[in-house]
Design a protein around this motif. Structure first.
Motif, PDB file in Angstrom:
ATOM      1  N   THR A 156       7.558  -8.443  -8.325  1.00 51.29           N
ATOM      2  CA  THR A 156       7.302  -9.883  -8.271  1.00 51.29           C
ATOM      3  C   THR A 156       8.537 -10.650  -7.848  1.00 51.29           C
ATOM      4  N   THR A 157       9.697  -9.998  -7.936  1.00 46.76           N
ATOM      5  CA  THR A 157      10.935 -10.669  -7.529  1.00 46.76           C
ATOM      6  C   THR A 157      11.163 -10.591  -6.027  1.00 46.76           C
ATOM      7  N   HIS A 158      10.248  -9.886  -5.335  1.00 43.88           N
ATOM      8  CA  HIS A 158      10.333  -9.718  -3.874  1.00 43.88           C
ATOM      9  C   HIS A 158      11.622  -9.026  -3.457  1.00 43.88           C
ATOM     10  N   ASP A 159      12.130  -8.140  -4.348  1.00 45.57           N
ATOM     11  CA  ASP A 159      13.341  -7.391  -3.986  1.00 45.57           C
ATOM     12  C   ASP A 159      13.056  -6.417  -2.845  1.00 45.57           C
ATOM     13  N   LEU A 160      11.802  -5.969  -2.780  1.00 44.59           N
ATOM     14  CA  LEU A 160      11.397  -5.062  -1.723  1.00 44.59           C
ATOM     15  C   LEU A 160      10.656  -5.864  -0.659  1.00 44.59           C
ATOM     16  N   SER A 161      11.138  -5.844   0.597  1.00 40.92           N
ATOM     17  CA  SER A 161      10.508  -6.652   1.628  1.00 40.92           C
ATOM     18  C   SER A 161      10.557  -5.912   2.957  1.00 40.92           C
ATOM     19  N   PRO A 162       9.620  -6.182   3.851  1.00 39.84           N
ATOM     20  CA  PRO A 162       9.643  -5.566   5.188  1.00 39.84           C
ATOM     21  C   PRO A 162      10.905  -5.987   5.935  1.00 39.84           C
ATOM     22  N   ILE A 200       0.841  -1.200   0.000  1.00 40.96           N
ATOM     23  CA  ILE A 200       0.000   0.000   0.000  1.00 40.96           C
ATOM     24  C   ILE A 200       0.873   1.246   0.000  1.00 40.96           C
ATOM     25  N   ARG A 201       1.884   1.280   0.867  1.00 42.73           N
ATOM     26  CA  ARG A 201       2.719   2.474   0.999  1.00 42.73           C
ATOM     27  C   ARG A 201       3.553   2.722  -0.236  1.00 42.73           C
ATOM     28  N   LYS A 202       4.123   1.676  -0.827  1.00 39.98           N
ATOM     29  CA  LYS A 202       5.021   1.808  -1.953  1.00 39.98           C
ATOM     30  C   LYS A 202       4.294   1.817  -3.300  1.00 39.98           C
ATOM     31  N   GLY A 203       2.979   1.573  -3.274  1.00 41.31           N
ATOM     32  CA  GLY A 203       2.239   1.556  -4.532  1.00 41.31           C
ATOM     33  C   GLY A 203       2.430   0.276  -5.310  1.00 41.31           C
ATOM     34  N   GLY A 204       3.038  -0.724  -4.689  1.00 39.73           N
ATOM     35  CA  GLY A 204       3.219  -2.005  -5.337  1.00 39.73           C
ATOM     36  C   GLY A 204       4.452  -2.723  -4.852  1.00 39.73           C
TER      37      GLY A 204
END
Length: 348
Positions: A30-36, A23-27
């Motif tokens: 699919t490679t899950h490079d961005l993670s909590p 929600i915060r990043k707008g998406g």
């Protein structure tokens, strides 16, 4: 999606963390490079799969390789639509199972009867009716019925008429025996008028044996002596032949059921032969309840007839009334139509 017990309350903290990030990043890529923070790529992958299943994430239509968040109300509507479709499919499957079961009940019952030597007891009223319907639909040339008792239930007659009409219209011969007091019953008279118009034969008798239905001289339905709501299905040839002979003897001694307006039994007067039957049973010393049952009338009506006969003869007891009738030779002939007059009938 195959599970129908999934809900948003199944989301775990890491799943919510991935949803918040989308929600915060707008998406999310699919490679899950961005993670909590603190989540491994494998954990992110599992959470993304769950969020996709719950319709809270979907592939972006404008940014290939990205998952975007979906509003909870939109996801809920999509999930509900899927579940409604699954429930509908389950209901259709349940209906098919029920229909298939009903179609096999009659076949199973007949098979059990054959395995039991041609005699099978049915305790379930629904199964009895189902087997009667199925046997009637397969009836080829003849059905014989004996129905004791005076009054006929309009509901039962309404249920029987379409079945009997189908048999008659395809050429099945139908013979039915009622007790004479059935002539006073208007629903029965209407039913008899309809089936005789289609070719059935209906006769009445002063006294009648128990209820009996025989299809094609092969399958007989008789009451269960131990349970009035149960029935016994008989296919054993010797027993069926015996029941046929009992029916034929009663048929030969019976007389036609006249539904015409001039029928002397269609009004309130009781016929001489019914009075004669009462006198004979009185002479045997039978109780009122037994006489009423054997003549197919209510106990109240029977007692009214008995009281009128005793009054006419000046008798002080039921047995004395029968004895006086015997002394007057009123019981000498079973074919005699005469007898005391002035007794009215009142079904109750």
């Amino acid at each position: 999606m195959n599970k129908i017990d999934i809900g948003f309350d199944d989301l775990e903290p890491q799943d919510l963390a991935v949803y918040d990030l989308a929600i915060r990043k707008g998406g999310l890529p699919t490679t899950h490079d961005l993670s909590p923070d603190g989540m491994t790529p494998q954990e992110v992958e599992r959470s993304v799969a769950k969020l996709l299943e719950m319709r809270l994430l979907r592939a972006s239509a404008t940014e290939p390789g990205t998952f975007v968040s979906v509003a909870p109300q939109t996801a809920a509507a999509e999930l509900t639509s899927v579940l409604v479709g699954e429930v509908s499919l389950r209901q259709q499957a349940i209906a098919r199972i029920a229909e298939g079961k009903e179609a096999l009940v009659a076949r199973y019952t007949e098979g059990m009867a054959a395995a039991a030597g041609g005699v099978h007891r049915l305790k379930d009223l629904h199964k009895i009716r189902l087997l009667l319907e199925e046997t009637a639909e397969r009836c080829r040339f003849e059905v014989l019925t004996a129905q004791p008792g005076g009054a006929r239930s309009p509901e039962i007659l309404a249920e029987a008429l379409p079945r009997d009409r189908r048999m008659l219209e395809r050429g099945v011969a139908m013979r039915t025996l009622y007790q004479r007091t059935t002539r006073y019953n208007q629903p029965a008279r209407a039913y008899v008028e309809e089936v005789t118009r289609l070719g059935a034969e209906v006769r009445t008798s002063n006294e009648l044996f128990n209820r009996l239905i025989i299809f094609d001289r092969e399958t007989a339905f008789i009451p269960d002596h131990a349970d009035p709501l149960a029935a016994v299905v008989v296919r054993e040839p010797s027993i069926v032949a015996f029941l046929l002979e009992v029916f034929e003897r009663s048929w030969q001694a019976a007389e036609d059921f006249d539904t015409g307006s001039n029928d002397r039994d269609s009004g309130r007067g009781i016929s001489g032969d019914v009075k004669l039957s009462i006198l004979k049973l009185l002479a045997e010393g039978l109780k009122d309840e037994v006489i009423a049952r054997r003549l197919g009338m209510s106990v109240r009506t029977c007692r009214k007839h008995i009281a009128a006969i005793m009054l006419q003869f000046g008798a002080t007891s039921r047995f004395q009334g029968g004895y006086i009738a015997h002394r007057l030779h009123l019981l000498d002939s079973s074919d005699q139509e005469g007898g005391p007059s002035g007794v009215e009938t009142e079904d109750g």
